[in-house]
Design a protein around this motif. Structure first.
Motif, mmCIF file in Angstrom:
data_model
loop_
_atom_site.group_PDB
_atom_site.id
_atom_site.type_symbol
_atom_site.label_atom_id
_atom_site.label_comp_id
_atom_site.label_asym_id
_atom_site.label_seq_id
_atom_site.Cartn_x
_atom_site.Cartn_y
_atom_site.Cartn_z
ATOM 1 N N LYS A 199 -10.746 6.567 -4.938
ATOM 2 C CA LYS A 199 -11.368 7.551 -4.196
ATOM 3 C C LYS A 199 -9.850 7.515 -3.067
ATOM 4 C CE LYS A 199 -15.710 7.797 -3.909
ATOM 5 N NZ LYS A 199 -16.945 8.372 -4.345
ATOM 6 N N THR A 200 -8.504 6.459 -3.464
ATOM 7 C CA THR A 200 -7.844 6.548 -2.471
ATOM 8 C C THR A 200 -6.605 6.648 -3.460
ATOM 9 O OG1 THR A 200 -9.229 4.420 -2.229
ATOM 10 C CG2 THR A 200 -6.294 4.699 -1.717
ATOM 11 N N VAL A 201 -5.603 8.144 -3.100
ATOM 12 C CA VAL A 201 -4.956 9.085 -3.605
ATOM 13 C C VAL A 201 -3.368 9.119 -3.178
ATOM 14 C CG1 VAL A 201 -6.334 10.349 -4.656
ATOM 15 C CG2 VAL A 201 -4.880 11.022 -2.528
ATOM 16 N N GLY A 202 -2.845 8.329 -1.994
ATOM 17 C CA GLY A 202 -1.789 8.344 -1.843
ATOM 18 C C GLY A 202 -1.906 7.091 -0.770
ATOM 19 N N PHE A 203 -0.202 6.592 -0.884
ATOM 20 C CA PHE A 203 0.104 5.008 -0.279
ATOM 21 C C PHE A 203 1.952 5.015 0.134
ATOM 22 C CE2 PHE A 203 0.135 4.554 -4.614
ATOM 23 C CZ PHE A 203 1.489 3.398 -4.921
ATOM 24 N N ASP A 204 2.136 4.806 1.563
ATOM 25 C CA ASP A 204 2.996 4.161 1.171
ATOM 26 C C ASP A 204 2.943 2.641 1.722
ATOM 27 O OD1 ASP A 204 4.432 6.568 1.560
ATOM 28 O OD2 ASP A 204 3.253 7.068 3.334
ATOM 29 N N ILE A 205 3.558 1.737 0.915
ATOM 30 C CA ILE A 205 3.276 0.717 0.575
ATOM 31 C C ILE A 205 4.401 -0.638 1.114
ATOM 32 C CG2 ILE A 205 2.072 -1.718 0.148
ATOM 33 C CD1 ILE A 205 -0.132 -0.110 1.529
ATOM 34 N N PHE A 206 4.831 -1.135 2.382
ATOM 35 C CA PHE A 206 5.652 -2.036 2.259
ATOM 36 C C PHE A 206 5.993 -3.960 1.916
ATOM 37 C CE2 PHE A 206 6.331 2.056 3.900
ATOM 38 C CZ PHE A 206 7.448 2.598 2.737
ATOM 39 N N THR A 207 6.916 -4.074 1.140
ATOM 40 C CA THR A 207 6.876 -6.041 2.043
ATOM 41 C C THR A 207 7.514 -6.093 3.324
ATOM 42 O OG1 THR A 207 9.258 -5.851 1.218
ATOM 43 C CG2 THR A 207 7.439 -5.288 -0.893
ATOM 44 N N TYR A 208 7.257 -7.647 3.650
ATOM 45 C CA TYR A 208 6.906 -7.713 4.567
ATOM 46 C C TYR A 208 7.562 -9.369 4.789
ATOM 47 C CZ TYR A 208 2.904 -9.243 6.445
ATOM 48 O OH TYR A 208 1.532 -10.016 6.885
ATOM 49 N N ASP A 209 8.199 -9.472 5.794
ATOM 50 C CA ASP A 209 8.224 -11.176 5.607
ATOM 51 C C ASP A 209 6.748 -12.137 6.584
ATOM 52 O OD1 ASP A 209 9.483 -13.225 6.035
ATOM 53 O OD2 ASP A 209 10.514 -13.636 8.110
ATOM 54 N N THR A 210 6.116 -12.609 5.924
ATOM 55 C CA THR A 210 5.395 -13.050 7.204
ATOM 56 C C THR A 210 5.438 -14.417 7.727
ATOM 57 O OG1 THR A 210 5.020 -14.571 5.072
ATOM 58 C CG2 THR A 210 3.916 -12.439 5.049
ATOM 59 N N GLN A 211 7.035 -14.993 8.244
ATOM 60 C CA GLN A 211 7.295 -16.316 8.718
ATOM 61 C C GLN A 211 7.294 -15.926 9.649
ATOM 62 O OE1 GLN A 211 11.033 -17.753 7.646
ATOM 63 N NE2 GLN A 211 10.534 -19.454 9.531
ATOM 64 N N SER A 212 6.670 -16.305 11.031
ATOM 65 C CA SER A 212 6.819 -16.144 12.111
ATOM 66 C C SER A 212 8.182 -15.745 13.225
ATOM 67 C CB SER A 212 5.507 -16.440 13.129
ATOM 68 O OG SER A 212 4.416 -16.502 12.825
ATOM 69 N N PRO A 213 8.308 -15.028 13.522
ATOM 70 C CA PRO A 213 10.025 -15.097 14.997
ATOM 71 C C PRO A 213 9.646 -16.237 15.176
ATOM 72 C CG PRO A 213 8.376 -13.014 15.413
ATOM 73 C CD PRO A 213 7.216 -14.135 14.404
ATOM 74 N N ALA A 214 11.188 -16.803 15.675
ATOM 75 C CA ALA A 214 11.292 -18.518 16.054
ATOM 76 C C ALA A 214 12.746 -18.657 18.007
ATOM 77 C CB ALA A 214 12.095 -19.065 15.729
ATOM 78 N N LEU A 215 12.153 -18.709 18.091
ATOM 79 C CA LEU A 215 12.712 -19.058 19.308
ATOM 80 C C LEU A 215 13.678 -20.484 19.406
ATOM 81 C CD1 LEU A 215 13.616 -17.229 21.593
ATOM 82 C CD2 LEU A 215 12.357 -18.197 23.131
ATOM 83 N N PHE A 216 14.877 -20.754 19.390
ATOM 84 C CA PHE A 216 15.460 -21.707 18.802
ATOM 85 C C PHE A 216 17.202 -21.455 19.664
ATOM 86 C CE2 PHE A 216 17.222 -18.906 15.366
ATOM 87 C CZ PHE A 216 18.197 -19.151 15.158
ATOM 88 N N GLY A 217 17.722 -22.495 19.745
ATOM 89 C CA GLY A 217 19.401 -23.004 19.760
ATOM 90 C C GLY A 217 19.116 -23.498 21.421
ATOM 91 N N GLY A 218 20.400 -23.949 21.494
ATOM 92 C CA GLY A 218 21.070 -24.540 22.719
ATOM 93 C C GLY A 218 19.762 -25.645 23.160
ATOM 94 N N PRO A 219 20.232 -26.143 24.425
ATOM 95 C CA PRO A 219 19.579 -27.017 25.133
ATOM 96 C C PRO A 219 17.945 -26.812 25.245
ATOM 97 C CG PRO A 219 21.669 -27.051 25.995
ATOM 98 C CD PRO A 219 21.763 -25.590 25.267
ATOM 99 N N ALA A 220 17.555 -25.719 25.762
ATOM 100 C CA ALA A 220 16.715 -24.847 26.587
ATOM 101 C C ALA A 220 15.761 -24.448 24.913
ATOM 102 C CB ALA A 220 16.739 -24.378 27.658
ATOM 103 N N GLY A 221 16.451 -24.241 24.095
ATOM 104 C CA GLY A 221 15.576 -24.013 22.852
ATOM 105 C C GLY A 221 15.830 -22.796 22.886
#
Length: 437
Positions: A199-221
């Motif tokens: 009974k499910t006749v329509g869809f808009d389905i996409f791939t997505y990256d499951t890795q979490s965002p990351a804060l990094f870089g510099g002395p303070a990261g």
């Protein structure tokens, strides 16, 4: 709602990262936006019903949403102050017949959506997310954990691939595997959403990256934020925070104090990555229809509506390109915007960006009022730029429109890189614009 003048750039980036993680598709982004609007006191207007004349309301249309708030009083010089952005990002979209199989693997049958940097999607832990629609018209959001990957050929089997970027076929090489044996990915999605696949006749389905965002870089990261969909959730989140901050009863003393009498509008469209030509895209009539209904609710008719538009402006906020230290020759020699030096004012002689002199002055005033610096971006003459919702908005409404945005590295990659300092600066500038710069 974040206190834009009380939060630091790393803290802002962490809040933004949570927004990204909750928004794997445009449909999920709208759900998150609506949650913020409701908490801030905005009410939903049903397009299919007579206009209620809400002082603070919103309309959602699939993967797009437009919100507005009226000033305490309107005057002859009142207009609309609009910040436009888009909720979609390059990815792979599930085809109508979503199942295929080869050599003992079940695969998801996908097509390219927008212009992803294809090689960046190889060997990633991917999920599927989007919307399912029943034959009765009920819509249901769905999101899976990591279930897909696009395997790359080992160098032992393809020696040249070890030394050069692979020349990928979107049909042959970007065909993700998701199970061993024969399994039905559509049945799996329906089960996740507690729906009957028959009974499910329509869809808009996409791939997505499951890795979490990351804060990094510099002395303070905290120099860099790496995450998917920063083009263009950087602008969506900044505009949303600036928009709801207008409702703060008493802004901080160091916040912009200028308060105009314009109607503030937040517009987040879908389908920019594929040309915006849809009922929820910037090339469609969505924004024009909402502005007209707001005008009518204020008693403006005929020429009065045109006066409102003549007093209006729009900041088209979309991510731009930072110079790469490995490829500086791809930028104009005299325009090298970098991460961390402020948001971009985007200019193009062929009006691929809508910025012109009046708009440049408007942006400069907003930056000055916010106490933030900015950078100018113009393309290398041999490297044509893309476009944004800016020209579409200028053409649809005939109002001053300015193209701006936060600089990124690795744009259209599955992981894009920004500077938290630029992200917070953009939100502050958009706040100053809304407050009457």
């Amino acid at each position: 709602m974040l206190d834009l003048y009380g939060v630091g750039a790393p803290e802002y980036a962490k809040e933004f990262a949570q927004f990204i993680s909750s928004s794997p598709t445009s449909y999920h982004a709208v759900r998150e936006i609506v949650s913020v609007l409701r908490t801030a006191g905005f009410r939903e207007q049903d397009e299919r019903s007579p206009w209620e004349g809400l002082d603070a309301g919103y309309v959602r249309r699939a993967g797009a949403v437009i919100a507005w708030q009226l000033p305490r009083k309107t005057e002859e010089i009142t207009g609309f102050r609009i910040v436009g952005s888009h909720t979609d990002s390059p990815a792979f979209r599930l085809k109508p017949n979503p199942n295929s199989a080869a050599e003992g693997f079940s695969q998801a049958n996908v097509e390219v959506y927008g212009g992803p940097l294809l090689n960046s999607w190889l060997n990633r832990d991917l999920g599927l997310a989007g919307v399912l629609v029943t034959e009765e018209g009920e819509t249901r959001l769905v999101r899976t954990p990591p279930i897909l990957t696009i395997p790359q050929t080992a160098p032992h089997l393809d020696r040249p691939a070890n030394n050069t970027l692979p020349e990928l076929s979107a049909q042959r090489d970007c065909h993700p595997i998701w199970a061993l044996g024969r399994e039905d990915v559509f049945d799996f999605l329906c089960a996740r959403a507690d729906l009957d696949p028959r009974k499910t006749v329509g869809f808009d389905i996409f791939t997505y990256d499951t890795q979490s965002p990351a804060l990094f870089g510099g002395p303070a990261g905290t120099d860099f934020l790496s995450a998917s969909r920063q083009d263009n959730l950087t602008s969506v989140f900044a505009a949303l925070q600036a928009f709801v901050n207008l409702r703060a009863a008493s802004p901080r003393e160091d916040a912009p104090q200028c308060a105009g009498n314009d109607i503030s509008v937040f517009a987040a469209f879908d389908h920019e990555e594929i040309g915006s030509a849809s009922f929820s895209g910037a090339h469609g009539p969505f924004l024009r229809q909402v502005l007209k209904r707001i005008s009518l609710s204020l008693g403006a008719h005929g020429d009065e509506q045109l006066v409102l538009l003549a007093n209006s402006s729009c900041l088209s906020a979309d991510a731009g390109h930072s110079v790469s230290p490995n490829k500086p020759h791809l930028h104009d020699p005299d325009h090298h915007p970098v991460l961390g030096a402020g948001p971009l004012l985007k200019i193009n002689a062929d009006q691929r960006y809508a910025t012109e002199s009046r708009g440049s002055a408007l942006w400069h005033r907003a930056c000055t009022l916010a106490g933030q610096r900015y950078q100018k971006f113009v393309s290398n003459n041999d490297v044509p730029c893309g476009s944004t919702i800016g020209p579409a908005t200028a053409r649809q409404l005939g109002i001053v429109t300015v193209d701006v945005g936060a600089p990124l590295l690795s744009m259209h990659s599955v992981r894009e890189i920004s500077s938290p300092a630029d992200l917070l600066a953009l939100a502050k500038i958009l706040s100053a614009y809304y407050r009457g710069a």
